[in-house]
Structures are given as structure tokens and as C-alpha cells.
Write a protein that holds these residues in place. Structure first.
Motif, PDB file in Angstrom:
ATOM      1  N   ILE A  84      10.714  59.194 -69.504  1.00  0.00           N
ATOM      2  CA  ILE A  84      11.841  58.432 -70.050  1.00  0.00           C
ATOM      3  C   ILE A  84      11.694  56.960 -69.692  1.00  0.00           C
ATOM      4  CG2 ILE A  84      14.343  58.259 -70.195  1.00  0.00           C
ATOM      5  CD1 ILE A  84      14.534  61.097 -69.196  1.00  0.00           C
ATOM      6  N   ILE A  87      15.805  52.048 -70.583  1.00  0.00           N
ATOM      7  CA  ILE A  87      16.341  51.316 -71.736  1.00  0.00           C
ATOM      8  C   ILE A  87      17.402  50.358 -71.191  1.00  0.00           C
ATOM      9  CG2 ILE A  87      17.485  51.480 -73.958  1.00  0.00           C
ATOM     10  CD1 ILE A  87      14.762  52.848 -73.958  1.00  0.00           C
ATOM     11  N   ALA A  88      17.093  49.095 -71.238  1.00  0.00           N
ATOM     12  CA  ALA A  88      17.987  48.091 -70.654  1.00  0.00           C
ATOM     13  C   ALA A  88      17.692  46.730 -71.275  1.00  0.00           C
ATOM     14  CB  ALA A  88      17.800  48.045 -69.131  1.00  0.00           C
ATOM     15  N   GLY A  89      18.488  45.756 -70.907  1.00  0.00           N
ATOM     16  CA  GLY A  89      18.300  44.398 -71.398  1.00  0.00           C
ATOM     17  C   GLY A  89      19.567  43.606 -71.156  1.00  0.00           C
TER      18      GLY A  89
ATOM     19  N   PHE B  58      22.837  45.274 -69.980  1.00  0.00           N
ATOM     20  CA  PHE B  58      23.160  46.653 -70.316  1.00  0.00           C
ATOM     21  C   PHE B  58      22.050  47.554 -69.810  1.00  0.00           C
ATOM     22  CE2 PHE B  58      20.381  48.346 -73.638  1.00  0.00           C
ATOM     23  CZ  PHE B  58      19.715  47.215 -74.076  1.00  0.00           C
ATOM     24  N   ILE B  59      22.449  48.733 -69.397  1.00  0.00           N
ATOM     25  CA  ILE B  59      21.503  49.776 -68.996  1.00  0.00           C
ATOM     26  C   ILE B  59      22.010  51.079 -69.605  1.00  0.00           C
ATOM     27  CG2 ILE B  59      20.500  51.080 -67.084  1.00  0.00           C
ATOM     28  CD1 ILE B  59      20.953  48.637 -65.286  1.00  0.00           C
ATOM     29  N   ILE B  60      21.090  51.837 -70.186  1.00  0.00           N
ATOM     30  CA  ILE B  60      21.457  53.139 -70.745  1.00  0.00           C
ATOM     31  C   ILE B  60      21.003  54.230 -69.780  1.00  0.00           C
ATOM     32  CG2 ILE B  60      21.003  54.752 -72.639  1.00  0.00           C
ATOM     33  CD1 ILE B  60      20.895  52.340 -74.527  1.00  0.00           C
ATOM     34  N   ASP B  61      21.904  55.157 -69.512  1.00  0.00           N
ATOM     35  CA  ASP B  61      21.601  56.289 -68.631  1.00  0.00           C
ATOM     36  C   ASP B  61      20.394  57.048 -69.198  1.00  0.00           C
ATOM     37  OD1 ASP B  61      21.551  58.829 -67.376  1.00  0.00           O
ATOM     38  OD2 ASP B  61      23.703  58.718 -66.974  1.00  0.00           O
ATOM     39  N   PRO B  62      19.354  57.285 -68.378  1.00  0.00           N
ATOM     40  CA  PRO B  62      18.187  58.020 -68.875  1.00  0.00           C
ATOM     41  C   PRO B  62      18.540  59.376 -69.491  1.00  0.00           C
ATOM     42  CG  PRO B  62      17.710  57.082 -66.729  1.00  0.00           C
ATOM     43  CD  PRO B  62      19.169  56.842 -66.985  1.00  0.00           C
ATOM     44  N   LEU B  63      19.570  60.024 -68.932  1.00  0.00           N
ATOM     45  CA  LEU B  63      19.964  61.321 -69.492  1.00  0.00           C
ATOM     46  C   LEU B  63      20.576  61.158 -70.879  1.00  0.00           C
ATOM     47  CD1 LEU B  63      21.390  63.284 -66.435  1.00  0.00           C
ATOM     48  CD2 LEU B  63      19.319  63.782 -67.746  1.00  0.00           C
ATOM     49  N   TYR B  65      19.731  58.829 -72.947  1.00  0.00           N
ATOM     50  CA  TYR B  65      18.582  58.574 -73.813  1.00  0.00           C
ATOM     51  C   TYR B  65      17.877  59.883 -74.173  1.00  0.00           C
ATOM     52  CZ  TYR B  65      13.926  57.017 -75.226  1.00  0.00           C
ATOM     53  OH  TYR B  65      12.746  56.850 -75.904  1.00  0.00           O
ATOM     54  N   MET B  66      17.670  60.715 -73.172  1.00  0.00           N
ATOM     55  CA  MET B  66      16.972  61.990 -73.410  1.00  0.00           C
ATOM     56  C   MET B  66      17.768  62.860 -74.396  1.00  0.00           C
ATOM     57  SD  MET B  66      15.159  64.305 -70.535  1.00  0.00           S
ATOM     58  CE  MET B  66      16.639  64.823 -69.703  1.00  0.00           C
ATOM     59  N   LYS B  67      19.093  62.876 -74.220  1.00  0.00           N
ATOM     60  CA  LYS B  67      19.925  63.686 -75.125  1.00  0.00           C
ATOM     61  C   LYS B  67      19.811  63.196 -76.565  1.00  0.00           C
ATOM     62  CE  LYS B  67      23.209  65.077 -71.562  1.00  0.00           C
ATOM     63  NZ  LYS B  67      24.474  64.733 -70.899  1.00  0.00           N
ATOM     64  N   GLU B  69      17.247  61.594 -77.870  1.00  0.00           N
ATOM     65  CA  GLU B  69      15.908  61.973 -78.353  1.00  0.00           C
ATOM     66  C   GLU B  69      15.928  63.421 -78.874  1.00  0.00           C
ATOM     67  OE1 GLU B  69      13.003  60.632 -78.795  1.00  0.00           O
ATOM     68  OE2 GLU B  69      12.663  58.956 -77.426  1.00  0.00           O
ATOM     69  N   LYS B  70      16.556  64.286 -78.109  1.00  0.00           N
ATOM     70  CA  LYS B  70      16.549  65.710 -78.493  1.00  0.00           C
ATOM     71  C   LYS B  70      17.471  65.978 -79.690  1.00  0.00           C
ATOM     72  CE  LYS B  70      14.459  67.243 -74.374  1.00  0.00           C
ATOM     73  NZ  LYS B  70      14.341  68.095 -73.206  1.00  0.00           N
ATOM     74  N   LEU B  73      15.491  65.115 -82.785  1.00  0.00           N
ATOM     75  CA  LEU B  73      14.565  66.200 -83.157  1.00  0.00           C
ATOM     76  C   LEU B  73      15.323  67.336 -83.839  1.00  0.00           C
ATOM     77  CD1 LEU B  73      12.216  66.515 -80.036  1.00  0.00           C
ATOM     78  CD2 LEU B  73      11.571  65.772 -82.334  1.00  0.00           C
ATOM     79  N   LEU B  79      14.328  58.650 -84.175  1.00  0.00           N
ATOM     80  CA  LEU B  79      15.026  57.679 -83.329  1.00  0.00           C
ATOM     81  C   LEU B  79      14.334  56.340 -83.544  1.00  0.00           C
ATOM     82  CD1 LEU B  79      17.043  56.863 -81.223  1.00  0.00           C
ATOM     83  CD2 LEU B  79      15.580  57.830 -79.461  1.00  0.00           C
ATOM     84  N   ILE B  82      17.374  50.727 -80.885  1.00  0.00           N
ATOM     85  CA  ILE B  82      18.498  50.506 -79.968  1.00  0.00           C
ATOM     86  C   ILE B  82      19.288  49.298 -80.471  1.00  0.00           C
ATOM     87  CG2 ILE B  82      19.058  49.833 -77.576  1.00  0.00           C
ATOM     88  CD1 ILE B  82      16.101  50.966 -77.041  1.00  0.00           C
TER      89      ILE B  82
END
Lengths: 95, 169
Positions: A84, A87-89, B58-63, B65-67, B69-70, B73, B79, B82
Motif C-alpha cells: 500500500i 496516499i498523502a499531500g 491530507f493523509i488517507i488511511d491505508p486501510l 485505500y485498500m478497501k 482498491e478492492k 475490483l 481506480l 485521487i
């Protein structure tokens, strides 16, 4: 066998496959096998010291491996790893 | 590089970003790509989890992001990128945006000035630099051709048809 989930931005290095299956006992082995079969992924996962890049997270299921044993985290048959990218900025002009 | 977004999707993004002002807000854009042309048919709002300064980061929670992505699919969507806002800043990538930029993704940057959307631009990473791509809005949701009916470029639209009273560029 271990399934490694490939995020969209990196799929051009895996022939558009969203997952790659490897046989591995821990995270290090799994990532190394992935890189061996898809070497173009290497600069997006490893830094110059062959450590996982600062802005890349590896999850085992829904847990960040940094909260487990890092790349030494043991794996069992059927586990799923996810790569993963962070994702940031944010605003502020480029100089 | 051409990307088209359906008007309903852009309006949903605008509503979220204006509501979050003066904080940055963010999400994902999904859709289809055909012969290098992208069409955005869905957006997914996610939380900005930055604890540093949400007006500038800004920061997006990795989880999350993963959700997403799935989900893409599962729904047979790509995808494609952003989106995020730049409150009281231009819709130009920052050094922070570049630091975290991923290949392939379209980066929609929305300038929100005094709480209103005033500009939207999209960029893609090429050879380590952001390059602006052509971005258009369509009202034709069911068009077969990815960009058969383009009503305006984004820049024209924000100048002439503010989506909810937003000012010009």
C-alpha cells in the motif's frame, strides 16, 4: 501459498495482475519472491538500502506489519499481504 | 492525456470539498480507461486523517485505500486517481503532492477559495514530474464513447457555470 495484493499504480509491472502468488515463510521472503518475478517493482518497494521504502506500507490482512514483527513477520498458508503506497499531500506551491 | 468526469460526480466532490473548508478533503476517482482516455463514473469520499495541519495536509488511511482498491475490483472499475482540495491555494501540485505521487493515477486538485470551488485541474506523473492533463465535464452519463459529449472544459465551466455559486478563476 501467500497472495500479494498489487495496488493499481504498480500493476503495469505485473502485467496488470492485481495479485501475485508466492511461497514464503515470512514477509521478507514474500517480497523478495515478488521482486524476483517482477523486478521492475523493486524501486517502488525498496529504497537504495534495500529496505521497504518510507512511503510504502505492507499489510498482513488488515494489520500493518510494523505493528507486528516488521519484515520478519511469519506467514502461513492462505495469508494475504497488501502493498500500500502512502496516499498523502497537501497545498503549498512547488518552489 | 484526456480525462472526462460526469457532472454529478464533480458536483458531489465539490460539495464535500466546500463543506470541509478550510480543511483539506480528499477521496478517490474511479471509472474506465479506453485507448488512453479516462472517464470518471464514481467518486469515493474518504477521511483526511492528517494530524499535522488539515488546512495544509491530507493523509488517507491505508486501510481506506485498500478497501477502495478492492471495491474497484469487485465492481469492475479502474481506480483512476485521487482528488483533494487546496483551500485558498491554487490548483497546482505542491512539493508535498509530488513527494507522495504515484505513477498512473490522475491527481485532481481543486482550489477552494473562501469556501467555494474556483478551479479544478488534473495531473499525472511523468518522468518524476506532474504534467497537467486535459480535463472535461460531461452531462451524458450513458454515453458509449468515453468523451462523446463534452459540455465545457473544467476551466470554462468554473468561469461560466459555477456549480453552486463558485467564483471564476
Amino acid at each position: 501459498m501467500i497472495t500479494i495484493f498489487i495496488p493499481t499504480p504498480l500493476r503495469r509491472f505485473t502485467s496488470d495482475k492485481s495479485s501475485v502468488i508466492v511461497a514464503a515463510r515470512n514477509v521478507t521472503e514474500a517480497i523478495r519472491q515478488l521482486i524476483t518475478s517482477h523486478p521492475s517493482l523493486s524501486p517502488y518497494i525498496y529504497d537504495e538500502s534495500e529496505l521497504i521504502r518510507k512511503h510504502v506500507r505492507i499489510y498482513l490482512g488488515e494489520e500493518d506489519i510494523r505493528e507486528k514483527q516488521g519484515t520478519d513477520t511469519l506467514l502461513k498458508d492462505g495469508d494475504e499481504l497488501s502493498i500500500i503506497p502512502a496516499i498523502a499531500g497537501g497545498s503549498g506551491l512547488v518552489n | 492525456m484526456t480525462t472526462t468526469i460526469e457532472i454529478e460526480i464533480l458536483e458531489a466532490i465539490q460539495s464535500q470539498l466546500e463543506s470541509a473548508y478550510p480543511h483539506e478533503a480528499c477521496g478517490f476517482i474511479l471509472g474506465h480507461e479506453h485507448k488512453g482516455k479516462r472517464r470518471i463514473t464514481k467518486s469515493i469520499e474518504v477521511e483526511n486523517i492528517s494530524t499535522e495541519n488539515q488546512r495544509r495536509r491530507f493523509i488517507i488511511d491505508p486501510l481506506d485505500y485498500m478497501k477502495v482498491e478492492k471495491l474497484a475490483l469487485k465492481e469492475g472499475l479502474s481506480l483512476l486517481g485521487i482528488y483533494h482540495s487546496h483551500p485558498d491555494h491554487p490548483a497546482i501540485p505542491s512539493i508535498h503532492d509530488l513527494e507522495f505521487a504515484q505513477p498512473y493515477f490522475s491527481y485532481f486538485i481543486h482550489s477552494i477559495n473562501s469556501g467555494k470551488l474556483t478551479d479544478t485541474r488534473s495531473y499525472r506523473l511523468q518522468n518524476g514530474k506532474f504534467v497537467e492533463e486535459n480535463l472535461s465535464v460531461t452531462e451524458n452519463k450513458n454515453s458509449v464513447a468515453p468523451d462523446a459529449i463534452i459540455i465545457k472544459t473544467i476551466a470554462d465551466r468554473t468561469q461560466q457555470l459555477p456549480l453552486s455559486g463558485g467564483g471564476g478563476v
